[in-house]
Design a protein around this motif. Structure first.
Motif, PDB file in Angstrom:
ATOM      1  N   LYS A   1       0.971  -1.196   0.094  1.00 30.69           N
ATOM      2  CA  LYS A   1       0.049  -0.065  -0.183  1.00 30.69           C
ATOM      3  C   LYS A   1       0.940   1.300   0.004  1.00 30.69           C
ATOM      4  O   LYS A   1       0.546   2.255  -0.652  1.00 30.69           O
ATOM      5  N   GLY A   2       1.973   1.307   0.788  1.00 35.11           N
ATOM      6  CA  GLY A   2       2.808   2.396   0.712  1.00 35.11           C
ATOM      7  C   GLY A   2       3.478   2.710  -0.515  1.00 35.11           C
ATOM      8  O   GLY A   2       3.483   3.584  -0.994  1.00 35.11           O
ATOM      9  N   GLN A   3       3.951   1.532  -1.188  1.00 29.92           N
ATOM     10  CA  GLN A   3       4.549   1.638  -2.564  1.00 29.92           C
ATOM     11  C   GLN A   3       3.709   2.149  -3.725  1.00 29.92           C
ATOM     12  O   GLN A   3       4.191   3.163  -4.345  1.00 29.92           O
TER      13      GLN A   3
ATOM     14  N   ARG B   1      12.742   3.589 -13.774  1.00 36.02           N
ATOM     15  CA  ARG B   1      11.940   2.721 -12.839  1.00 36.02           C
ATOM     16  C   ARG B   1      11.428   1.542 -13.554  1.00 36.02           C
ATOM     17  O   ARG B   1      11.483   0.179 -12.862  1.00 36.02           O
ATOM     18  N   LEU B   2      10.933   1.547 -14.780  1.00 35.42           N
ATOM     19  CA  LEU B   2      10.554   0.327 -15.596  1.00 35.42           C
ATOM     20  C   LEU B   2      11.661  -0.572 -16.025  1.00 35.42           C
ATOM     21  O   LEU B   2      11.394  -1.595 -16.319  1.00 35.42           O
TER      22      LEU B   2
ATOM     23  N   TYR C   1       6.118  -3.325 -13.686  1.00 39.60           N
ATOM     24  CA  TYR C   1       4.985  -2.214 -13.544  1.00 39.60           C
ATOM     25  C   TYR C   1       5.597  -1.250 -12.668  1.00 39.60           C
ATOM     26  O   TYR C   1       6.572  -1.257 -11.896  1.00 39.60           O
ATOM     27  N   VAL C   2       4.763   0.079 -12.430  1.00 38.31           N
ATOM     28  CA  VAL C   2       5.317   1.238 -11.788  1.00 38.31           C
ATOM     29  C   VAL C   2       5.697   0.978 -10.236  1.00 38.31           C
ATOM     30  O   VAL C   2       6.833   1.478  -9.802  1.00 38.31           O
ATOM     31  N   ALA C   3       4.796   0.373  -9.452  1.00 40.34           N
ATOM     32  CA  ALA C   3       4.720   0.291  -7.987  1.00 40.34           C
ATOM     33  C   ALA C   3       5.025  -1.150  -7.717  1.00 40.34           C
ATOM     34  O   ALA C   3       6.146  -1.473  -6.813  1.00 40.34           O
TER      35      ALA C   3
ATOM     36  N   ASP D   1       0.212   2.693 -11.976  1.00 39.05           N
ATOM     37  CA  ASP D   1       0.278   2.283 -13.436  1.00 39.05           C
ATOM     38  C   ASP D   1      -0.963   3.296 -14.168  1.00 39.05           C
ATOM     39  O   ASP D   1      -0.643   3.624 -15.367  1.00 39.05           O
ATOM     40  N   ILE D   2      -2.142   3.122 -13.729  1.00 37.34           N
ATOM     41  CA  ILE D   2      -3.071   3.796 -14.626  1.00 37.34           C
ATOM     42  C   ILE D   2      -2.894   5.112 -14.352  1.00 37.34           C
ATOM     43  O   ILE D   2      -3.119   5.830 -15.847  1.00 37.34           O
TER      44      ILE D   2
END
Length: 209
Positions: free
Chosen positions: A90-92, A154-155, A160-162, A170-171
């Motif tokens: 959740k934090g990420q 990051r990718l 995925y982003v997180a 990601d959305i």
């Protein structure tokens, strides 16, 4: 519930994709920003801040921000998890969502609203009028370039982003990357990880809404 949408704007698209990824069917009403319907007395009786998206819940609660809408729907419908399951996840997700909004969404919006004739005296969303500042448009484009660099870095490390699957972060990133076309900016050809990520999300039904 009633979802107030705008088919041409990025922020409502973020909520629209989230709703679709949850597999939910919610009554939807389209508000045309191009026609200025968000500034109408009728809509401002729903959201005095004159911004979209808006979700009105079955018990009459009005939620006017993407994060609030997502958190509410995630709590009601935890599967599939789009905001993490564990405290660490959740934090990420929230951390990366905040990064994407600040480093991607904000500069793209600044570049558009401070340069396009359609937003003359409308440089900031909401009921008040603000003059365009060309310096902010220039800075916004420079910051958008940095955002593409940040996303690629990051990718290169994560599919995925997180997390290791699609989330709210990601959305948001996907919608902002697509919307950057309005300031004539695209994913750099050299950003192979970002292109691969974008292609994966673009194949999802929610991305076609």
């Amino acid at each position: 519930m009633i979802f107030y949408d705008c088919s041409t704007a990025p922020n409502p698209r973020r909520a629209r994709m989230f709703i679709a990824e949850k597999g939910l069917q919610i009554e939807t009403r389209d508000i045309s920003i191009a026609k200025g319907e968000q500034l109408s007395e009728a809509f401002r009786s729903i959201n005095p801040r004159a911004t979209i998206p808006v979700l009105v819940t079955d018990d009459g609660l009005t939620l006017t921000e993407n994060l609030g809408i997502a958190a509410y729907l995630e709590a009601l419908h935890p599967d599939p998890p789009l905001m993490g399951r564990t405290p660490a996840e959740k934090g990420q997700v929230l951390m990366w969502h905040a990064i994407v909004e600040a480093q991607g969404g904000l500069p793209i919006g600044e570049a558009l609203r401070n340069s396009h004739p359609a937003f003359a005296h409308r440089a900031i969303p909401g009921p008040e009028n603000y003059a365009q500042l060309p310096e902010l448009a220039e800075r916004g484009r420079a910051r958008t370039k940095k955002f593409f660099d940040l996303l690629e870095a990051r990718l290169q490390q994560s599919a995925y982003v997180a997390l290791d699957h699609l989330t709210l972060a990601d959305i948001a990133a996907f919608v902002f990357v697509d919307f950057a076309r309005v300031i004539k900016m695209r994913i750099p050809e050299s950003s192979t990880a970002t292109h691969a990520w974008h292609d994966r999300i673009a194949e999802r039904p929610s991305a076609r809404l």
